[in-house]
Design a protein around this motif. Structure first.
Motif, PDB file in Angstrom:
ATOM      1  N   MET A 225       0.861  -1.166   0.000  1.00  9.74           N
ATOM      2  CA  MET A 225       0.000   0.000   0.000  1.00  9.74           C
ATOM      3  C   MET A 225       0.911   1.233   0.000  1.00  9.74           C
ATOM      4  O   MET A 225       1.933   1.249   0.669  1.00  9.74           O
ATOM      5  CB  MET A 225      -0.878  -0.036   1.258  1.00  9.74           C
ATOM      6  CG  MET A 225      -1.604   1.249   1.553  1.00  9.74           C
ATOM      7  SD  MET A 225      -2.596   1.210   3.069  1.00  9.74           S
ATOM      8  CE  MET A 225      -3.910   0.145   2.572  1.00  9.74           C
ATOM      9  N   THR A 226       0.503   2.259  -0.723  1.00  7.29           N
ATOM     10  CA  THR A 226       1.324   3.476  -0.753  1.00  7.29           C
ATOM     11  C   THR A 226       1.195   4.226   0.572  1.00  7.29           C
ATOM     12  O   THR A 226       0.226   4.041   1.315  1.00  7.29           O
ATOM     13  CB  THR A 226       0.888   4.413  -1.893  1.00  7.29           C
ATOM     14  OG1 THR A 226      -0.420   4.902  -1.614  1.00  7.29           O
ATOM     15  CG2 THR A 226       0.940   3.719  -3.242  1.00  7.29           C
ATOM     16  N   GLU A 227       2.170   5.077   0.835  1.00  8.20           N
ATOM     17  CA  GLU A 227       2.142   5.864   2.065  1.00  8.20           C
ATOM     18  C   GLU A 227       0.903   6.757   2.112  1.00  8.20           C
ATOM     19  O   GLU A 227       0.281   6.905   3.166  1.00  8.20           O
ATOM     20  CB  GLU A 227       3.420   6.701   2.187  1.00  8.20           C
ATOM     21  CG  GLU A 227       4.652   5.877   2.463  1.00  8.20           C
ATOM     22  CD  GLU A 227       5.918   6.714   2.553  1.00  8.20           C
ATOM     23  OE1 GLU A 227       5.838   7.958   2.504  1.00  8.20           O
ATOM     24  OE2 GLU A 227       6.999   6.115   2.689  1.00  8.20           O
ATOM     25  N   ASP A 228       0.529   7.356   0.993  1.00  5.46           N
ATOM     26  CA  ASP A 228      -0.654   8.223   0.970  1.00  5.46           C
ATOM     27  C   ASP A 228      -1.925   7.449   1.288  1.00  5.46           C
ATOM     28  O   ASP A 228      -2.780   7.920   2.036  1.00  5.46           O
ATOM     29  CB  ASP A 228      -0.793   8.925  -0.380  1.00  5.46           C
ATOM     30  CG  ASP A 228       0.227  10.039  -0.568  1.00  5.46           C
ATOM     31  OD1 ASP A 228       0.717  10.566   0.463  1.00  5.46           O
ATOM     32  OD2 ASP A 228       0.521  10.384  -1.718  1.00  5.46           O
ATOM     33  N   LYS A 229      -2.070   6.259   0.728  1.00  2.00           N
ATOM     34  CA  LYS A 229      -3.250   5.437   1.022  1.00  2.00           C
ATOM     35  C   LYS A 229      -3.254   5.005   2.477  1.00  2.00           C
ATOM     36  O   LYS A 229      -4.300   4.923   3.116  1.00  2.00           O
ATOM     37  CB  LYS A 229      -3.308   4.224   0.094  1.00  2.00           C
ATOM     38  CG  LYS A 229      -3.708   4.583  -1.321  1.00  2.00           C
ATOM     39  CD  LYS A 229      -3.843   3.360  -2.181  1.00  2.00           C
ATOM     40  CE  LYS A 229      -4.244   3.761  -3.594  1.00  2.00           C
ATOM     41  NZ  LYS A 229      -4.384   2.601  -4.472  1.00  2.00           N
ATOM     42  N   PHE A 230      -2.069   4.708   3.026  1.00  4.82           N
ATOM     43  CA  PHE A 230      -1.970   4.343   4.438  1.00  4.82           C
ATOM     44  C   PHE A 230      -2.409   5.514   5.314  1.00  4.82           C
ATOM     45  O   PHE A 230      -3.170   5.331   6.265  1.00  4.82           O
ATOM     46  CB  PHE A 230      -0.537   3.916   4.780  1.00  4.82           C
ATOM     47  CG  PHE A 230      -0.377   3.419   6.185  1.00  4.82           C
ATOM     48  CD1 PHE A 230      -0.770   2.137   6.536  1.00  4.82           C
ATOM     49  CD2 PHE A 230       0.164   4.234   7.175  1.00  4.82           C
ATOM     50  CE1 PHE A 230      -0.630   1.674   7.829  1.00  4.82           C
ATOM     51  CE2 PHE A 230       0.321   3.785   8.464  1.00  4.82           C
ATOM     52  CZ  PHE A 230      -0.075   2.494   8.794  1.00  4.82           C
ATOM     53  N   ARG A 231      -1.952   6.725   4.998  1.00  4.56           N
ATOM     54  CA  ARG A 231      -2.373   7.914   5.750  1.00  4.56           C
ATOM     55  C   ARG A 231      -3.899   8.061   5.720  1.00  4.56           C
ATOM     56  O   ARG A 231      -4.521   8.344   6.731  1.00  4.56           O
ATOM     57  CB  ARG A 231      -1.726   9.172   5.182  1.00  4.56           C
ATOM     58  CG  ARG A 231      -0.299   9.380   5.557  1.00  4.56           C
ATOM     59  CD  ARG A 231       0.237  10.731   5.044  1.00  4.56           C
ATOM     60  NE  ARG A 231       1.661  10.764   5.142  1.00  4.56           N
ATOM     61  CZ  ARG A 231       2.507  10.380   4.173  1.00  4.56           C
ATOM     62  NH1 ARG A 231       2.042   9.955   3.017  1.00  4.56           N
ATOM     63  NH2 ARG A 231       3.805  10.426   4.358  1.00  4.56           N
ATOM     64  N   THR A 232      -4.488   7.861   4.544  1.00  4.54           N
ATOM     65  CA  THR A 232      -5.939   7.968   4.399  1.00  4.54           C
ATOM     66  C   THR A 232      -6.636   6.897   5.235  1.00  4.54           C
ATOM     67  O   THR A 232      -7.621   7.180   5.921  1.00  4.54           O
ATOM     68  CB  THR A 232      -6.346   7.831   2.912  1.00  4.54           C
ATOM     69  OG1 THR A 232      -5.695   8.861   2.168  1.00  4.54           O
ATOM     70  CG2 THR A 232      -7.846   7.932   2.741  1.00  4.54           C
ATOM     71  N   ALA A 233      -6.134   5.679   5.201  1.00  4.85           N
ATOM     72  CA  ALA A 233      -6.732   4.587   5.982  1.00  4.85           C
ATOM     73  C   ALA A 233      -6.654   4.872   7.478  1.00  4.85           C
ATOM     74  O   ALA A 233      -7.634   4.680   8.206  1.00  4.85           O
ATOM     75  CB  ALA A 233      -6.039   3.261   5.650  1.00  4.85           C
ATOM     76  N   VAL A 234      -5.515   5.353   7.938  1.00  5.93           N
ATOM     77  CA  VAL A 234      -5.355   5.671   9.362  1.00  5.93           C
ATOM     78  C   VAL A 234      -6.321   6.791   9.754  1.00  5.93           C
ATOM     79  O   VAL A 234      -6.930   6.750  10.830  1.00  5.93           O
ATOM     80  CB  VAL A 234      -3.887   6.043   9.684  1.00  5.93           C
ATOM     81  CG1 VAL A 234      -3.760   6.632  11.074  1.00  5.93           C
ATOM     82  CG2 VAL A 234      -2.985   4.823   9.540  1.00  5.93           C
ATOM     83  N   ALA A 235      -6.505   7.767   8.889  1.00  6.12           N
ATOM     84  CA  ALA A 235      -7.429   8.870   9.178  1.00  6.12           C
ATOM     85  C   ALA A 235      -8.861   8.364   9.319  1.00  6.12           C
ATOM     86  O   ALA A 235      -9.657   8.931  10.069  1.00  6.12           O
ATOM     87  CB  ALA A 235      -7.347   9.929   8.080  1.00  6.12           C
TER      88      ALA A 235
END
Length: 127
Positions: free
Chosen positions: A1-11
Motif C-alpha cells: 500500500m502506498t504511504e498516501d493510502k496508508f495515511r488515508t486509511a489511518v485517518a
C-alpha cells in the motif's frame, strides 16, 4: 500500500493521531519506495485483541493493589470478561480514548473519566 493510502486509511480510524504519530507508523512499517507493509500493522493491532497471553501479561502488569473479598472478585472478573468480549467483538481501541483524558501521560484517570470512556465506547457495566 502506498504511504498516501496508508495515511488515508489511518485517518478513517476516527482516532486522533498527530502527523508525527502517523509518520512514525509509516517509518516503522515502511518498506521503501513509498510503500507500507499494512498487513504487518494490522497483525500487530490484531494481536492486542486475540493474543490472550499478551493481554493477560498487560493486565498483570497494571494490577491494582486493592484487596477484594470473594464476591467482589467475582463481580470484577465478570466485568473484565464483559469488557474483553466487547473489545474483541467490536474491535474497540481503548487506549486512545483514555489518553484523551490523560494529557500528562500519568497512566491515571478519575473514576468519572473512566466511566465516561466506557460509556462512550458502548460498554455498559450496569448489571
Amino acid at each position: 500500500m502506498t504511504e498516501d493510502k496508508f495515511r488515508t486509511a489511518v485517518a478513517m480510524f476516527n482516532i486522533y493521531m498527530t502527523k508525527d504519530e502517523v509518520e512514525e507508523l509509516i517509518k516503522r512499517y515502511g518498506c521503501g519506495d513509498g510503500l507500507v507493509r499494512y498487513t504487518d500493522f494490522i497483525q500487530n493491532i490484531d494481536e492486542q485483541f486475540y493474543d490472550y497471553d499478551a493481554a493477560r501479561d498487560n493486565i498483570s502488569k497494571t494490577k491494582s493493589s486493592a484487596i477484594y473479598n470473594q464476591d467482589e472478585n467475582q463481580v470484577l472478573d465478570k466485568a473484565l470478561d464483559y469488557i474483553r468480549y466487547m473489545i474483541r467483538t467490536k474491535r474497540i481501541l481503548m487506549k486512545p480514548n483514555f489518553k484523551d483524558f490523560d494529557r500528562a501521560n500519568t497512566g491515571h484517570v478519575t473514576k468519572e473519566q473512566f466511566t465516561r470512556v466506557l460509556t462512550t465506547l458502548g460498554i455498559n457495566l450496569d448489571y
